[in-house]
Design a protein around this motif. Sequence first.
Motif, short mmCIF file in Angstrom:
data_model
loop_
_atom_site.label_atom_id
_atom_site.label_comp_id
_atom_site.label_asym_id
_atom_site.label_seq_id
_atom_site.Cartn_x
_atom_site.Cartn_y
_atom_site.Cartn_z
N HIS A 77 31.61 84.81 -59.95
CA HIS A 77 31.12 83.90 -60.98
C HIS A 77 30.12 84.64 -61.86
O HIS A 77 29.06 85.04 -61.42
CB HIS A 77 30.45 82.68 -60.35
CG HIS A 77 29.81 81.79 -61.36
ND1 HIS A 77 30.54 81.16 -62.35
CD2 HIS A 77 28.53 81.47 -61.59
CE1 HIS A 77 29.71 80.48 -63.11
NE2 HIS A 77 28.49 80.65 -62.68
N THR A 78 30.48 84.79 -63.12
CA THR A 78 29.74 85.67 -64.01
C THR A 78 28.82 84.90 -64.95
O THR A 78 28.05 85.50 -65.68
CB THR A 78 30.75 86.50 -64.82
OG1 THR A 78 31.76 86.94 -63.94
CG2 THR A 78 30.12 87.71 -65.44
N ASP A 425 36.75 82.36 -61.50
CA ASP A 425 35.32 82.08 -61.34
C ASP A 425 34.57 82.06 -62.66
O ASP A 425 33.52 81.46 -62.76
CB ASP A 425 34.68 83.14 -60.44
CG ASP A 425 35.26 83.10 -59.05
OD1 ASP A 425 35.92 82.11 -58.74
OD2 ASP A 425 35.06 84.06 -58.30
N ARG C 76 31.63 93.82 -61.96
CA ARG C 76 30.32 93.17 -61.88
C ARG C 76 30.09 92.63 -60.48
O ARG C 76 30.98 92.10 -59.83
CB ARG C 76 30.25 92.05 -62.91
CG ARG C 76 31.42 91.12 -62.85
CD ARG C 76 31.73 90.54 -64.22
NE ARG C 76 32.80 89.57 -64.10
CZ ARG C 76 33.84 89.52 -64.90
NH1 ARG C 76 33.97 90.40 -65.88
NH2 ARG C 76 34.77 88.62 -64.77
N THR C 78 28.13 89.95 -58.31
CA THR C 78 27.40 88.69 -58.45
C THR C 78 26.41 88.55 -57.31
O THR C 78 26.47 89.25 -56.31
CB THR C 78 28.36 87.51 -58.42
OG1 THR C 78 28.99 87.49 -57.15
CG2 THR C 78 29.40 87.63 -59.48
N ARG C 79 25.51 87.61 -57.48
CA ARG C 79 24.52 87.39 -56.43
C ARG C 79 25.18 86.87 -55.16
O ARG C 79 24.67 87.06 -54.07
CB ARG C 79 23.47 86.39 -56.92
CG ARG C 79 22.75 86.87 -58.16
CD ARG C 79 21.26 86.59 -58.13
NE ARG C 79 20.66 87.05 -59.37
CZ ARG C 79 20.09 88.23 -59.53
NH1 ARG C 79 20.03 89.08 -58.53
NH2 ARG C 79 19.58 88.58 -60.69
N ALA C 115 23.73 85.04 -62.83
CA ALA C 115 24.72 85.21 -61.77
C ALA C 115 24.93 86.67 -61.39
O ALA C 115 25.40 86.94 -60.28
CB ALA C 115 26.06 84.60 -62.21
N ILE C 116 24.59 87.59 -62.27
CA ILE C 116 24.99 88.98 -62.08
C ILE C 116 23.79 89.81 -61.63
O ILE C 116 22.70 89.70 -62.19
CB ILE C 116 25.57 89.56 -63.38
CG1 ILE C 116 26.84 88.79 -63.77
CG2 ILE C 116 25.88 91.03 -63.26
CD1 ILE C 116 27.97 88.92 -62.80
#
Lengths: 426, 173, 160
Positions: A77-78, A425, C76, C78-79, C115-116
Amino acid sequence: MTERPLLERSGHSANITEWEGTVQELRGLVSPRAFTGETMLLNMGPQHPSTHGVLRLLLELDGETVVSCVPDIGYLHTGIEKNMEAKTYEQAITMTDRMDYLNPMGNNLVYCLAIEKLAELDVPERAQIVRVLLAELTRINSHLVWLGTHCLDLGAMSVFLYAMREREMVLDIFEMVSGQRMMSTYFRPGGLWRDVPPEFIPAVKAFIDYFPAKVEEYETLLVNNPLWIDRTQGIGVITPEDAIAYGCTGPTLRGSGVNWDIRKAMPYMGYETYQFDVPLGEHGDVYDRFYIRMQEMKESVRIIRQAVERLEKTGGPFRSQNRKYVPPPRSELGRSMEAVIHHFKLWTEGFSLPEGEVYVSIESPRGELSCYLSSDGGNRPHRVHFRTPSFVHTMGAIPKMAEGSMIADLVAIIGSVDIVLGDCDR
Amino acid sequence: MQAPLDPVDLAKLSLKDAVLDVVEFRGETTIVVDPQRIVEVCQFFRDTEGLEYIFLSDITAVDYFPREPRFALCYHLYSMVYTRRLRIKVYLPGDNPRLPSVTSVWKSADWEEREAYDMMGIVFEGHPSLRRILMPSDWEGHPQRKDYPLGYEQVQFSFNFDEVNRLKPYAKE
Amino acid sequence: MGVAGKLGNLGVVTTTLEAAINWGRTKSMWPMLFGLACCAIEMMSTQASVYDLSRFGMELMRASPRQSDLMIVAGRVTRKMAPVLRQLYDQMPDPKYVISMGDCASCGGIFNNYAIVQGVDEIVPVDVYVAGCPPRPEQLIHGIMTLHEKVKTQRIADWA
């Protein structure tokens, strides 16, 4: 992950320690037998070679049979929708590319269509043709990656190498028009970023002359291959009624025999003027979905062939002449003060859209891709929301198809639905 | 096949005071309805002959902060029989937004509602398992809300390289 | 008939232990089959027919972290994914290397939001950063070559 005491442990009640929720959350999702230790709970993903990204599935197994399947998404989820609200309309296009990274042009297209609908912006014919052409090339690109990875999951290594070889030709064309292999950001509100280069048409022609024979080659490898048929036919069946109720779209829905393609049902970008067929399956199994995508690649070549013919005949501007939304050409900047002002306004503040909300959908390689765009009259989107096919398929179709299947067939099911986790996402 | 009927006229006739407003914009029809009667409304649009919006494309939650009513939910319906779309919209207060779930009408509403809950904090009564879907389960706040920060971290350039470098929590072996 | 019989007298090569071990490590570095986002597709391209990563002894992608030497963080982070990523890293046997592929993995890229994770170096120590969004396969190969150069400079004294 940290181990938390989450579940009352009775007997051999499996390792659910990695489930991040509480016991109450698991009730209703898995059968009561899981709590007595009769069935086993197994964690598949997020790092798994066959989940096509970072999908995580919590499987309840009775021997090798899947009793229930609970998808857990969000590992990619970005925050794209939130981040787009902080950018101007034109800046936000770059974000859409990274959403469904196998269908970047399609994502650009749906977002630009939403802006164009809200702004009532015209798109010249030449731009429309190029958009259709590139959208179909993107479909081929996406289907090739799907074919390669799907076959790799089911043990057919060579198809992966073939598919990626042809994909490089598509990527070369993308690089030719936009300068980037994958994240092209080539479609802009009102048309294109720039006109296609002169080498574009010969390159596309070379590709469409070369490619159909290659699809035949994949078909000889797979379509009548008894191993392939054993692994795919009768696996992951979904009925048309279920497919509609669970929100399936695209090849996943058409595999069950429902004739619904947005290119035909609600045409955009002049798709109604192109001749093409929508392949349909009848059994709704993995094989039918596979076969449909193979046929779709051929249909895409058909559309591209028509588009190239039209593109050769159609000149004219490649983007709208509406200076309120579209920057003036570089050559005008030296001559016209007005052009300089427009240029300055567009590249600093960006354009503003009238207040309102629109919903636009296109047929992405995976299904219905829609964009909800709400504007408050400012120069940034007030709210953007993408209805992405992978999200719906991951949460609905995969658990539905997985129920009662063998765990080895789950890999075939995930592959056949063709999910992209970035799309899922966002 | 039954001829297509006008959703607005029919809704006003049958649902009466549940229909609060009708908006036409760019060729799209939006019917604003009473949130507490959303299940009835959705069933009506799905089952009535001549409408048959059997496919729920999407549920979008919108935050109109600081305006009141603050939240809105857009249900995008699609009729496969008549190939047309309809948007049903409900407005919800900023304080404790809740409304009945439509999972009994469309199965695909399940995860769309979970997303709206996760991102906006809208509570759906009667949802089989309303929990976070995209964010980790122990996440605080609802990121898509307008009063939730984007989470901006300082960007490292050459002029502030050392400063950011000092604060950055580098990982250890 | 042995190898010597087929190839003739190969003679004797003298080298240091360090150089021999480092050579071995660079020529069979197994990456972990672990894709996150867009960059994973370019990583697949690097593996596939045109760019052919097996020229560098890296065609064997291992799905299990226990069998891999190199983690290519492709995409990427994400958390929500961060703890998983760290766990995978902890499961890899020493010596282990990390390539941060792409802008998002290296510094967050265009996604500077809630989120990233702003750079995977906050979670695992990174050896080589590869820029690009996504990097071309050539860039990834260059990153791997750079890592090989780094591995070749490792000293026995540092291993203990």
